[in-house]
Structure formats: C-alpha cells, structure tokens
Scaffold this active site. Sequence first.
Site, mmCIF file in Angstrom:
data_model
loop_
_atom_site.group_PDB
_atom_site.id
_atom_site.type_symbol
_atom_site.label_atom_id
_atom_site.label_comp_id
_atom_site.label_asym_id
_atom_site.label_seq_id
_atom_site.Cartn_x
_atom_site.Cartn_y
_atom_site.Cartn_z
ATOM 1 N N HIS A 1 -7.026 -1.697 39.165
ATOM 2 C CA HIS A 1 -6.786 -0.239 38.883
ATOM 3 C C HIS A 1 -5.983 0.380 40.073
ATOM 4 O O HIS A 1 -5.059 1.358 39.987
ATOM 5 C CB HIS A 1 -7.799 0.524 38.583
ATOM 6 N N ASP A 2 -6.091 -0.104 41.454
ATOM 7 C CA ASP A 2 -5.540 0.578 42.555
ATOM 8 C C ASP A 2 -4.033 0.499 42.528
ATOM 9 O O ASP A 2 -3.535 0.971 43.381
ATOM 10 C CB ASP A 2 -6.161 0.149 43.804
ATOM 11 N N ARG B 1 -19.632 5.327 46.023
ATOM 12 C CA ARG B 1 -18.441 4.811 46.139
ATOM 13 C C ARG B 1 -18.197 3.149 46.080
ATOM 14 O O ARG B 1 -17.349 2.702 45.883
ATOM 15 C CB ARG B 1 -18.183 5.368 47.660
ATOM 16 N N ASP C 1 -5.897 -4.630 35.551
ATOM 17 C CA ASP C 1 -6.580 -3.234 35.687
ATOM 18 C C ASP C 1 -7.750 -3.126 34.691
ATOM 19 O O ASP C 1 -7.395 -3.036 33.502
ATOM 20 C CB ASP C 1 -5.821 -2.045 35.472
ATOM 21 N N SER D 1 -4.595 7.411 36.460
ATOM 22 C CA SER D 1 -6.116 7.283 36.244
ATOM 23 C C SER D 1 -6.542 8.666 35.608
ATOM 24 O O SER D 1 -6.007 9.239 34.694
ATOM 25 C CB SER D 1 -6.748 6.850 37.614
#
Length: 414
Positions: free
Chosen positions: A376-377, A244, A343, A174
């Site tokens: 994405h994680d 967040r 992602d 990232s």
Amino acid sequence: MTATPLRATGVSAVAAHTPTAADPGSVGVVNAQFLSFDVPLKLANGQSLDAYELAVETYGTLNARRDNAVLICHALNASHHVAGVAADNPKDIGWWDNMVGPGKPLDTRRFFVIGINNLGSCFGSTGPASTNPETGKPWGAAFPVLTVEDWVHAQARVADHFGIDRFAAVMGGSLGGMQALSWAIALPERVAHCVVIASTPRLSAQNIGFNEVARRAIITDPDFHGGDYYAHDTVPRRGLSVARMIGHITYQSDDDMATKFGRTQRDAAADGEYRYGYDVEFEVESYLRYQGEKFSRYFDANTYLLITRALDYFDPARATNGDLAVALAPAQADFLLVSFTTDWRFPPERSREMVRALLKSGRPVTYAEINAPHGHDAFLLDDERYMAVVRGYFDRIAEEMDLLPLDENGRERP
C-alpha cells in the site's frame, strides 16, 4: 464510453528524495496558513461545529482565471504539509514532495496546489486536542465523530476562501482517494478531474477489523482515561504504539518485508541461537517497535480513533442499495485511478470495481495497475512508471485547459 487501460509491469528502482530549500525540484521553504470559519458546519451525525480552524499550505500560483487549482487530500497520518520544507523545521519534508513541485508530476509551474489538514486531525486544524469554547478545556472524547463527507464540505469552504469555483483536479491516495471520490459525488460541478490512488469505495470486513483492533489497543490503555487523557497530563502511548504497529504491517507487502528484514535476528549470537525470551529477537520486531514509539510521540490518540472510524463509515453505495454505479452517477469529472499489485490493504480489484462502476455511469476513466513490490505504501514512493502515469495525466489536463507556465507574479509565460 471506454476506459483507457494502462497496465505497467516489471519492477523498477524506487529512489528516496530529500529536498532542501535550494533544490530546484522543491517548492522550497513553506509556511502554513490557518483559516478560521465561523459559519456552523452541519455534520453527517446531526451535530454542528459552530466555528473551527483549518491548517493549509499552498504551492504555485493561482492564475487569473482561478481554474488551475488542484486539491490534495491526505491519508490517515499525513497533513496539509504536502511538499517543500517546513519553515520551522528543515528536516520536515512534505509527505508527497516527490509528487508536487516545479518539474514534478504535479508541476507547480502550471498548477496551484492546496493541502488542507483535515478537521479533527492533530496538525493544526481544530480537533480533539483543541479547546472546546463551551468548556474552556480540550474537546477530548466530546469532539464529534466525523465522516469523509464532512471533510469534503469543510474543504469546500477553503476553496471558497481562495475564490476557486472549480478545481482542475482533486487528488488523493488511500483515505485521500476516498475524499477525492467523495468530492466528485457530493460537489460534482466543482471537480473537473478526480485522481484516486491506492484507494477503495469502501472498507472490507478485514480492514474494519484491523481498525477495530487498533482502536481497542488505544481505548484499553490505562492512560486513555475515556479519551480525556489531556486532563490527566498523560498520553496512551502503549496503545497508540501498538495501533501504529498494526497499521504499519498492513501498509507493506509480504515480499517487501521479507526483502527488508527476512528472519534476520537482532544482535544474534555467533552460533545463531535464539534467546528464548519475549524481548526483541528479530529485526522486524525492532523496526515495528521503533515506528510505533515514534508515532506515539507526535500523533493524537483521539485523532487516530476519529480518522479510522471515518474510514469505516465511508461507503457511497450505502445510500443506493449497494449499487456503486448509481452512487457515482452524479459525477461530472474525468477520472484517473491507480492501483498497485501488491497492495493487499486496498487491492487492485477495488480500483477495478470503481472503474467498472464509472464506465457504467458514463464517465471517462484512465486506469493504471502498477506491478510494484511495495504494498500500500507504494503510492508514496518514486516508482518511475507510477510517476509517469500521473505526470502524463496532469500534462493532458494542462494541455486541455491551455495552462501555460506562470511566473512569480502569476502571469502566463508564452
């Protein structure tokens, strides 16, 4: 020059790993170092920081040739605590512990691994919450805006501290991948291999938009006080929590969230009726609120603003009229790029764009596109094909460099 394509398909199990000090796969209990620098650091915005401190952790042993070092660059809300168990908190496991350690893909029996908390962060390095020596008060809103390139030049001084002229590899996922790419461009003679995972050569308009919404949530919080909330003994928790929550949604795929939560109601009535109100109705709402509130208790709001703006500014091709191949031309490293099919924050097309540009500029590239459902994680998780790609690449580095395993005294084992 040709790319080495590695396209992994199918879905595999992702396992959680919680090491302890006795875990043979863990680097064990680790302590941070705090390195002070008093040579002014010239920043991209024209300002300078006269002095600053960086929090650092290291794992493994630096060999006699000082050529087995690997720098790990962290993403937005991570830190220098990459692996192992924090000495002051046995529950604090490194954010990439599944990647770094003895026998793991980045094997600390061969490599000396360095994690650095970025300048401006809130986990030990000098940042907005630190004391401004000119005022004796926290920097707050006066802390200079930073760029990815500023972080790279600060990190280079850590390498100098350890006597490392050239990294065997610089690696990150990232935002960390952006830093690795910047290292290869800005300091090409100091990087042998560049490992860029789930990253991008620049943010899309949509990504910049997500960052702006998150920043506005913080800035418009009544407790923000123009960034000087430290003086008011308060924290813009509501804004930081919303920021967040926005980010967390973008880090996961639609399929992953559907699998985890679906449309399950929280404490639903026996007949499944809705409550017809605005409190938590669905499990996904409860999860996001929990993640947001937890984040607001440990992360600094000014740091969030600073890091998301650094993300926005990153664009190596900006100085080359949009030609990424020309921007990457100074690089001397070999490259490994990894992307994940679901992602949508930094989609595979952005990695393919980098691969094409690197090939055009004559660099050797290995590319793996992993069909994983986690969004994405995924770069933080234990997908077996992803781990095998990274392991294989570092095994190749070790073989090419003739890096033998080291004993506890730094001597090579036969």
